[in-house]
Design a protein around this motif. Sequence first.
Motif, short mmCIF file in Angstrom:
data_model
loop_
_atom_site.label_atom_id
_atom_site.label_comp_id
_atom_site.label_asym_id
_atom_site.label_seq_id
_atom_site.Cartn_x
_atom_site.Cartn_y
_atom_site.Cartn_z
N PRO A 1 6.68 37.57 -17.60
CA PRO A 1 8.06 37.33 -18.44
C PRO A 1 8.74 38.90 -18.74
O PRO A 1 8.07 39.89 -18.25
CB PRO A 1 7.40 37.03 -19.86
CG PRO A 1 5.80 36.86 -19.37
CD PRO A 1 5.31 37.27 -18.38
N ALA A 2 9.90 38.71 -19.11
CA ALA A 2 10.88 39.70 -19.12
C ALA A 2 10.00 40.76 -20.30
O ALA A 2 9.72 40.42 -21.40
CB ALA A 2 12.10 39.38 -19.93
N GLY A 3 10.25 42.14 -19.89
CA GLY A 3 9.83 42.94 -20.96
C GLY A 3 9.00 44.14 -20.28
O GLY A 3 8.37 45.26 -20.95
N GLN B 1 10.64 40.08 -14.48
CA GLN B 1 10.91 38.86 -14.81
C GLN B 1 11.34 37.97 -13.80
O GLN B 1 11.96 36.83 -13.97
CB GLN B 1 12.13 38.75 -16.00
CG GLN B 1 13.48 39.38 -15.48
CD GLN B 1 13.62 40.83 -15.56
OE1 GLN B 1 12.71 41.49 -15.79
NE2 GLN B 1 14.89 41.34 -15.85
N GLY C 1 16.52 34.86 -12.91
CA GLY C 1 15.44 35.73 -13.83
C GLY C 1 15.87 35.68 -15.32
O GLY C 1 17.32 35.92 -15.38
N PRO C 2 15.01 35.67 -16.43
CA PRO C 2 13.66 35.38 -16.35
C PRO C 2 13.58 34.16 -15.37
O PRO C 2 14.54 33.19 -15.48
CB PRO C 2 13.30 35.19 -17.63
CG PRO C 2 13.98 36.17 -18.46
CD PRO C 2 15.49 36.00 -17.88
N GLN D 1 8.51 49.90 -20.20
CA GLN D 1 9.57 48.98 -20.81
C GLN D 1 11.07 49.41 -20.56
O GLN D 1 10.95 50.40 -19.95
CB GLN D 1 9.62 49.00 -22.43
CG GLN D 1 8.12 48.74 -22.67
CD GLN D 1 8.20 48.51 -24.47
OE1 GLN D 1 8.86 47.96 -25.09
NE2 GLN D 1 7.24 49.35 -24.92
N GLY D 2 12.08 48.41 -20.80
CA GLY D 2 13.47 48.99 -20.87
C GLY D 2 14.17 48.35 -19.55
O GLY D 2 15.37 48.43 -19.38
N GLY D 3 13.36 47.57 -18.72
CA GLY D 3 13.85 46.77 -17.47
C GLY D 3 14.46 47.91 -16.34
O GLY D 3 14.47 48.88 -16.45
N PRO E 1 2.19 49.79 -24.85
CA PRO E 1 2.99 48.97 -23.82
C PRO E 1 3.18 47.61 -24.13
O PRO E 1 2.73 47.13 -24.92
CB PRO E 1 1.94 49.17 -22.55
CG PRO E 1 0.56 48.94 -23.28
CD PRO E 1 0.66 49.54 -24.54
N PRO E 2 3.96 46.96 -23.30
CA PRO E 2 4.04 45.37 -23.64
C PRO E 2 3.18 44.61 -23.09
O PRO E 2 2.91 43.98 -21.86
CB PRO E 2 5.47 45.08 -22.40
CG PRO E 2 5.49 46.30 -21.52
CD PRO E 2 4.66 47.52 -21.87
N THR F 1 17.52 48.49 -15.95
CA THR F 1 18.46 49.07 -16.70
C THR F 1 18.12 50.55 -17.19
O THR F 1 19.02 51.57 -16.94
CB THR F 1 19.32 48.26 -17.44
OG1 THR F 1 19.56 47.00 -17.04
CG2 THR F 1 20.57 48.90 -17.95
N LEU F 2 16.88 50.54 -17.75
CA LEU F 2 16.55 51.87 -18.21
C LEU F 2 16.21 52.87 -16.77
O LEU F 2 16.56 54.13 -17.09
CB LEU F 2 15.54 51.97 -18.96
CG LEU F 2 15.28 53.20 -20.03
CD1 LEU F 2 16.43 53.57 -20.93
CD2 LEU F 2 13.89 52.92 -20.79
N ALA G 1 19.01 55.07 -15.33
CA ALA G 1 18.99 56.37 -15.78
C ALA G 1 17.74 57.15 -15.62
O ALA G 1 17.92 58.34 -15.16
CB ALA G 1 19.14 56.46 -17.55
#
Lengths: 360, 360
Positions: free
Chosen positions: B200-202, B195, B12-13, B75-77, B239-240, B79-80, B83
């Motif tokens: 796609p990533a994002g 991803q 990934g991606p 957004q932010g994957g 948005p993405p 990982t966001l 939090a």
Amino acid sequence: MTEGRVYNFSAGPSVLPEPVLQRARAEMMNYRGTGMSVMEMSHRSPAFSEIFTETKEKFRSMLRIPDSHEILFLQGGATLQFAAVPMNLMEGKTADYAVTGNFSGKAAKEAEKYGTVRLACNTEACGHSRIPAQEELCLNPDAKYFYYCSNNTIYGTEWQYVPQTAAPLVCDMSSDILSRPVDVARYGLIFAGAQKNMAPAGLTVVIADRSLTGRELPYTPQIMSYKTMIEHDSLLNTPPCWCIYMLSLVLDWLQEQGGVEGMEQGKRERAKLVYDFLDGSRLFRAHAEPGSRSDMNVTFRTGDDGLDAEFIAFAARRGLVNLKGHKIAGGMRASLYNAMPLEGAGELVRTMKEFERKHV
Amino acid sequence: MTEGRVYNFSAGPSVLPEPVLQRARAEMMNYRGTGMSVMEMSHRSPAFSEIFTETKEKFRSMLRIPDSHEILFLQGGATLQFAAVPMNLMEGKTADYAVTGNFSGKAAKEAEKYGTVRLACNTEACGHSRIPAQEELCLNPDAKYFYYCSNNTIYGTEWQYVPQTAAPLVCDMSSDILSRPVDVARYGLIFAGAQKNMAPAGLTVVIADRSLTGRELPYTPQIMSYKTMIEHDSLLNTPPCWCIYMLSLVLDWLQEQGGVEGMEQGKRERAKLVYDFLDGSRLFRAHAEPGSRSDMNVTFRTGDDGLDAEFIAFAARRGLVNLKGHKIAGGMRASLYNAMPLEGAGELVRTMKEFERKHV
């Protein structure tokens, strides 16, 4: 322009240079012999690492960013930066915000969660039709930073000067980045959503003076900490790879067009065409006051909402689309970003003239 | 496979379905008569609104998401979300985290900023080679939620059951979403970075039980508040868009392939091919224990780092790329996501056999 394409005056996401789209299309199934699309690449692969590094280098060179400043490729748009800026730079204390439009107002409101916001100015009473002069700014000596938005997409105003402040400057350049040279050394932090002048929506570029980072509040999410993201060269997690690739292609195109100096000349020509017509028009009038006018977003109206709607439809039938103003401002808005050709501005003026002849 | 394309085993991606890329390429300059690319569309335009709404509907229908649950495109994957989850759901109190790999470990660490994290399990001592059974989970009755990651891309393990807990289930499904049916009603919150199996990533997709939202900590950034984003149907900010469009095309393709049931059958076939070979191999051995093995990411090694590197290069010369394991796990990893054709898994086995013949 390729047949079937329109003149797209959208305020963002907005028109991209046609040669950039063509290149992306040509490389879509197999990027330069890798056997895959950029959309399918691991962000840690050699092929994507090269794209990433080159894009950063091209960006640094294009805006002549000094070594004191880091470039970050992030997600979340300007809206996430509205929180990230105070989380990283306010230290729970106070900052000055210049409110000259919708987005600086939103940024000030979000910052209230993290400390004390003081307004250096607020142009709401005049419908955000002008940018205050330096001497009108009310500056607090205790401010951790001074925040402003260099170009207001909704109201069509643009700062024509860089504010002089004791506190570090923080600037939202979402809608005019790469449209002119910028003396980056004067700024503590610059950020910009990509979807106006840079790339498709989903990428946020941050340019940060390294010496200001590392003071984030303890609850700052990892990917919102400038320090952490600098340490990981934006690759703590998967970045928006496709948008970074598109930015890379846009930067190549921009270089061919004379870089930011070329863009500055182009934007002045496009905007002058439209403002000159508006100032002499018997039907249309510009919203922003001379001296505060944006070259990126020209806002105007007839004074009659019905006639505005008629004009927007009239223009759309001629292939000039997305001329409707933002709902909170009304009227019309023509966004003339880097990728808008001069002919687009010319077509807009011809269309306004034709409409005027029918209605005056 | 189109000439020049490779079998891309990236974690990934990762690989996208070829027909999806072809469709995106065909629509690149002029999306269905709009005269522009999806990358150039205002997120508030009718054309993009239709894409947005249809993608949400297709996603809801594909995973049979009940009305109690909202779908967010953020957004932010992941990982966001590490939090956002505690900011929204922990109320400054406590939550249980099942640590079975790298990303659940990172999520637990990030959550410590927002309350008290208790580990329901930690499989680090066994190299994250297995998923604990229900009765091994240490559950805290005061937990605001129970957090786990359903598939561990790095170690190649996957939960084969849904944990039974009194607290609402929160699940990071980044690497196995859309690969099988899911009983969404059993979850308080599901999130996934796009991803691997989606786009796609994002883009990050969040599926949230509405009744759990609205308890975010006061300093939660606007776009990280599930409640706020639900109120704005994910469109508080831009948005993405491109990733959402790509997800839409992927969902169409997925539907043609039999939906999540079709995907489940496909992933089992691909993974079985590879695991069956590994279990009988005299050179290679699988890392994950039977009963905990991932169908999405098969991790394996020869036991000799030099030989591993040789195999990775050997496979790459045959057009099988990105087989190198994650740096913290070493060895090899073959990611067999939805878009990997069965022939890709077959080619991998043939290549392993050939390599084995030369080295045993």
